[in-house]
Design an enzyme around this catalytic site. Structure first.
Site, short mmCIF file in Angstrom:
data_model
loop_
_atom_site.label_atom_id
_atom_site.label_comp_id
_atom_site.label_asym_id
_atom_site.label_seq_id
_atom_site.Cartn_x
_atom_site.Cartn_y
_atom_site.Cartn_z
N TYR A 1 0.81 -1.22 0.00
CA TYR A 1 0.00 0.00 0.00
C TYR A 1 0.84 1.28 0.00
O TYR A 1 1.73 1.45 0.84
CB TYR A 1 -0.89 0.00 1.24
CG TYR A 1 -1.96 1.04 1.23
CD1 TYR A 1 -3.11 0.87 0.48
CD2 TYR A 1 -1.82 2.21 1.97
CE1 TYR A 1 -4.10 1.84 0.48
CE2 TYR A 1 -2.81 3.18 1.97
CZ TYR A 1 -3.95 2.98 1.21
OH TYR A 1 -4.93 3.94 1.21
N ASP B 1 0.69 -8.60 14.28
CA ASP B 1 0.46 -7.65 13.19
C ASP B 1 -0.82 -6.86 13.45
O ASP B 1 -1.92 -7.40 13.34
CB ASP B 1 0.36 -8.42 11.88
CG ASP B 1 0.27 -7.51 10.67
OD1 ASP B 1 0.02 -6.30 10.81
OD2 ASP B 1 0.46 -8.03 9.55
N HIS C 1 3.64 -6.05 11.38
CA HIS C 1 3.34 -6.13 9.95
C HIS C 1 4.58 -6.37 9.09
O HIS C 1 4.45 -6.73 7.92
CB HIS C 1 2.60 -4.87 9.52
CG HIS C 1 1.98 -4.96 8.17
ND1 HIS C 1 1.17 -6.02 7.79
CD2 HIS C 1 2.06 -4.16 7.08
CE1 HIS C 1 0.78 -5.84 6.54
NE2 HIS C 1 1.30 -4.74 6.09
#
Lengths: 328, 328, 328, 328, 328, 328
Positions: free
Chosen positions: F92, F273, F302
């Site tokens: 992202y 995460d 993450h």
């Protein structure tokens, strides 16, 4: 350091070097001409706001590219004569909200017009106007770098155009006296106001609180807050676009727009404002070419004068129209 | 974890064990009796708010201990008949601000009364009412532990009493229909509303958004935010006062006040609210003894429904008085 | 920027312009005269601190307004002759704690007196002394703006008076040699020490670590930390009170108190202190009118010299009384 | 969520499954045997601490590997008889500081011995003892993973050994009654205390406040604070060492040490402690094999009872020796 | 303030006063001589990295004190001729990771050698090399103050020596052309590069991105970030070691190393870098005694040019060897 | 609480209720059919990446709506036979960066194709592909709510389509063996991979690290991090769109896509995460309909397995094609 910018005495004299492209004026003429090729097509639809002292209308009109822009319009219930009007532009991220969010000028007896900001309206207050133009370049999340590689594509080209047409839309209503329109906004709304004051002749006044969208390069050098920080973020990735970006921004910079404004203006500035630093605001204010006053809030950040400034506005408006009436 | 509290289905059934001192009712009777020994002595002084659709008054009246409490009062310009009224209480920290901050109910045609909160008004919006009572104990900065070692000394004893008398002050105005008074507030204002609804008979309605001051002990166990955190902070230092503190708070706890309320009520709650956790609100709501509705905002923190909730209030008020009129 | 204030070489010469009201001295004379109308009424009650090398007393005496102020008093077990004494004032927020928190000067053989700070004592260490004076104005949570609109009402008027009377209370004990009293404190305690040194003649010495309550206006301009930030917060809401507030503070400003001090003094300052910035401290120190030394901690924030500074104090005290004894 | 761990009622019963290597006891026997091959070689050098009620000594003795460990030793001035003694261990990061930091037990009449923690002493309070053992593996900054791949190399093997020898060093002083030695510490100091209580027979008592170094795996699963977080950090990089690391830690885990302790113990725990979570502490306490009490601080984080707990200690010590004297 | 350091025009001229001990060069000569008493003993062991275009070797060689240092070595599969080589040093905290992390120079056809940093490798990327030297003093967690009281003991004495020997290890491989070795690193790796460039004659080039370990004192005065902040933290506790610490650091300061470098160099710097402030980098760069270029990234923090800078490196390397080949 | 989600044993069994619209498959068929009306028109232009072991091409092809999508393509220099290929999707915010950022699979001998993500590429790594579609609704800054009121307008409809066509573009190159294409990505790239694996038949494999875009509603309920938090932010303003939004998202939810996948898959997940919570990943993984393995990283957020996971991928790929070759 709360007083992080120049001292007030220097701010009052601060006139930064202006960097302006030669086609600045033709760019804007062309832009507005193009927009006006679309009919304005204002629709005022009665809206049940559950209020009784004012009549409320849900507005739609065509802004840049003929895109439909939402707004609110309010007049005192039972008004029959054309009234002086205030056109409001909104701070960064927010949308037009609901009519009861805009009662101050309405309750003061002015026709009140609120322009939704295209694409915004998902932060703070809801909006209803998409920006149907796709990105001309990858961008940092937010609006500051949407189309920033070319003034033709830049997001604020569309917004400023919408805002010019908002004045036209307001003026088109029979209960608005088109010779007595004042424009107003805080932060981004103040930046839009500065642009409209430069692009629309014959305005009765302009009220600009802690205006944004002015002095971009200096802003990125002295503060790291959003939204100016979106530019910094973009340039930290697209390292080869620095000059292109600042060239585009020069067409949308209050420092270049203020010298083109002539309507009477009421500014405000906050000396501890790390979002819209005082030097970026004085850098435009000191070039502003019309009659002007500025309220200085010494111990405030970007909230500025808040409710006190609203009161300043109401008193300034009353004086403005009183004097104007006297002059007539 | 955004949904940090109980799931909605449990919240709708949640009725925590109530802990209430036997003299709860006599404590409040005595408190109000003492306050009423001072004449109410309401003064409505015309105030130039630069508004034209409403008439504005700067109010002073005597609250707890005969102390003078400030407020605003607004009615539609030219009103001649008694109107339904809304009495507003304010969120934690803020003061009454300026009249144009309170236009929503006024523009909807209600007489609008705003009570300043004693001692507060130096955060968010300015206030004008000192709390002339000295500390009975060292306290955490803020208001939550001021006098907290004894219900007689507790700060909110004074505030709730001021709030009861605010209804009396509003009712005393000739343009207010004393049978149609609704009380309203968000956060602390909602907590005060819950108290007044329990202490004043004959109210037409109560509107409580994300109410504070309810379920104190649970609040300190599940959130560490201010202002409930002031209690935690106090107990982290005054380690020997835990039971004393919670005994005092039981007299001011919405969980104990709600079962004493009978006026129709509109509540709202936000499921991600870490300031006033949903279980503390449902813990009172489920005990509320009058007709009631609750708006649930699923994806909000303490801001709750904001402008949408204002709209909910205006619609609810309109229905309330429509039905009431129909019933008459 | 860790070295955010002026460079050390400039700090050593820094003498800011002093702003002082003409009735500064009469204000304080009157204040102390009023306080002394109440009998001091010191009570020393034996306290079981589970310590064996010192005798401990729980103290109460009358400070400003005759209000009862708590304290601790300790002397070496079995002492029979009057001893030199140290009177301690406490940092912001904290209270007197427990006797074993104050052993350093006691174990060094000095009579040790600790004054609780009224209203404080709910942060860091517990206190037992309320401030029974109600607010004269709405205030920012904390103590900095309590009564700040008028020097008569200002919170520190009461605290400084309590502190003057603490010296009198200590001096009243038969095991204290009233000619050999040193006052001491860090941060707020250092600010109080600076005030007492100006208001009480005949002190043997004063020890001030990173003193607070000095150079208020500059502090609000160069740091945004608490507690100076309480003033900023207040002025950000009460925008119309700037001059009133700084006029009040001028009566309580170390910059105006230091020139009135004559006792030998040991200061300390930390160059990275963003709570009590070094320029505010040197701004007072450079005006201090008695013999003086200052320890400069180059790489510290508000913690200053901590345990090293305690050692500096113990050595300085030993020298002070050695030299004094030699002089006698 | 402030009460983030198990509820108190469950904590009081919580006995986690213990994971212990078969050679646990022989590991420690061998470790101490090796250390004792070096002569203890205690040196007590008089130190001018500018205190008069106590005599102070700068101590050096040989800990693990014959490395020289620093300490302080204090006795009441003029003491001639062997006294009960308290040996103090220090919290994570800090060093022995200066003698006046350790006056509470000294002023209560106990011989007071303070052990510096090797390698630490650059955070909070200064230390003077290096850890001359190089790293057996790359490690996360801090001490938790220094040598963590093998119990032989693990940092706390050296620290716990130093701590055992600190008792021997204290006991070697003629003014210490070696039958009346109590060990004490908070946080890391409490963890060390728990280890020494398991490894040294014949102690008179142990005082453990919010002990660290116990329940490592659970700690990494429920809190992400430092210093337990150093283990998490290490394992986030050295992803293949999880079992090796927890095997090493099992030799140093309070959960395995507590069942080997028999001296009377005073624990304390704070229910909102996110540094040393209450379940890790109760998980050891519930296995502690000697007479025991625990003070529970309901509204505190890792600061625990602070000065109140110091008082609890002084009272508990007085009772301990009173009862013991009575029993003799 | 994003542009917190000197303006670029001043940076380009900035030559801080250099503070250098007289035995600077002999210190380093002696250090390297001592290290070279141990045989280099390079071992290249084939490693299955699941890559097919390059051959990968797990390396071990003897660095300072004969300690075994890990590394990676890669050459294009099937290479038969000696190649130009790049020796990489690593940023603070990280370790050598895995071979596929170092493919850029390998895929460009250079023999690629990566040196693990002793003791590091538990942050960001894993390492495999312990620092088997124990602490000579208590230290702040991290590496900046390990042994900082004496240049003989200082951690970076060992690291810089390892790095010199890494060049020797690389040069020893038959597929490396020892006349065409370039060294490279970013941040700490850039600081090490600066040192090696000063200590090893005959290098073909040096690439230094945002180098660390240069201008220590100024760094502690203008930024409070880690890792320079470790020095500040240390000095905030060990208040009496300021001069000792900076004396030690002077032997390891890029400002003193750069004037001793002669290989062609490519630097990069970021103007908003608060970790390695631009003035500390220009302060060395401007003294650098070889041919040099610097890439300036205007809108970046410590990430600098990232992938763009990698490209700059690859192009610069190609030019370097093209020109060199042309010159031959 | 680091282990904030379900325990691993529950995760392994977790199959959340799936909510899927009846036209799910036809929606995607129609979408791809529409896209394929535009010719793919792939252009591979040689690019000078200053690398010598690989040949690099700057790619453009037509994605959704015929919009031109950028990419990179790399093959070993001198390759002449069709190779197995890996198509990469990006996390992202980031863009395709530069070719040397993608060397791992290239150096392992695979044809390597990288798809730029439209509109992204101004965070982390630069991109070159605008999203020329304007907003259908006001949106939260970012990409999660762009067009979210209608699956036809939703941003990821375009992205997933681009990604399907990226496989076609890769397959079109003569050096790619179209029967041996593996798709891969982390986070958003993993989410895209999950979609493409459902929409493209005949893939050789799929590698999904910590995949995003799966289990949206649960994600908004258990984490408040970005980018899932963009949905929360949107719904906190557009309070009336909750069901509309989640209906749209259901077409793009890994939970609904995974059951449609059949290629062999390598997943990874990190138990701490908070960006892509483990239950959202297992919620899809457990429904994945092809052969599958999952690497579980216990102590990671993450970042997941990082370089270790890259190694896992390289080994898994080698096995995959070895087995496949064996099977042929």
């Amino acid at each position: 350091m709360p007083l992080f910018d120049k001292p007030l005495s220097e701010l009052r004299e601060y006139r930064p070097e202006r960097v302006e492209e030669p086609d600045f004026d033709t760019f804007w003429e062309r832009t507005l001409d193009q927009a006006r090729e679309f009919p304005l097509d204002v629709v005022f639809e009665a809206y049940d706001a559950a209020l009784s002292l004012v009549d409320v209308y849900d507005v739609r009109y065509s802004g840049w590219g003929g895109h439909r822009i939402a707004g609110w319009f309010m007049v005192p219930s039972g008004a029959t004569e054309p009234l002086p009007a205030v056109v409001h532009y909104i701070g960064y991220g927010g949308g037009r909200g609901l009519p009861h969010d805009w009662l101050a000028t309405a309750a003061a007896g002015y026709a009140t017009f609120v322009m939704d900001t295209r694409g915004q309206g998902s932060n703070g207050s809801p909006g209803d106007t998409p920006d149907p133009v796709g990105g001309a370049n990858p961008q940092t999340p937010g609006f500051m770098t949407r189309g920033v590689l070319d003034p033709e594509d830049y997001y604020y080209r569309r917004v400023f155009t919408d805002a010019v047409r908002a004045v036209e839309a307001a003026a088109s209503h029979p209960l608005v006296d088109s010779e007595r329109i004042v424009i107003a906004g805080g932060s981004q709304g103040g930046g839009i106001t500065q642009a409209v004051a430069a692009l629309v002749p014959g305005l009765a006044g302009a009220m600009l609180d802690v205006p944004f969208l002015t002095g971009y390069r200096r802003a990125t050098e002295i503060v790291d807050t959003m939204p100016y920080g979106e530019i910094t973020k973009y340039l930290s990735i697209h390292r080869d676009h620095e000059e292109t970006v600042f060239r585009t921004l020069s067409y949308f910079d209050g420092t270049n727009l203020a010298p083109r404004c002539t309507a009477p203006a009421l500014y405000s500035v906050a000396l501890m404002d790390t979002t819209c630093p005082p030097s970026t605001i004085f850098g435009a204010y000191n070039y502003y070419a019309g009659p002007k006053e500025i309220r200085v809030w010494a111990y405030n950040k970007h909230e500025g004068g808040q409710t006190f400034q609203t009161r300043e506005r109401l008193l300034w408006l009353r004086d403005l129209f009183k004097n104007e009436a006297a002059e007539r």
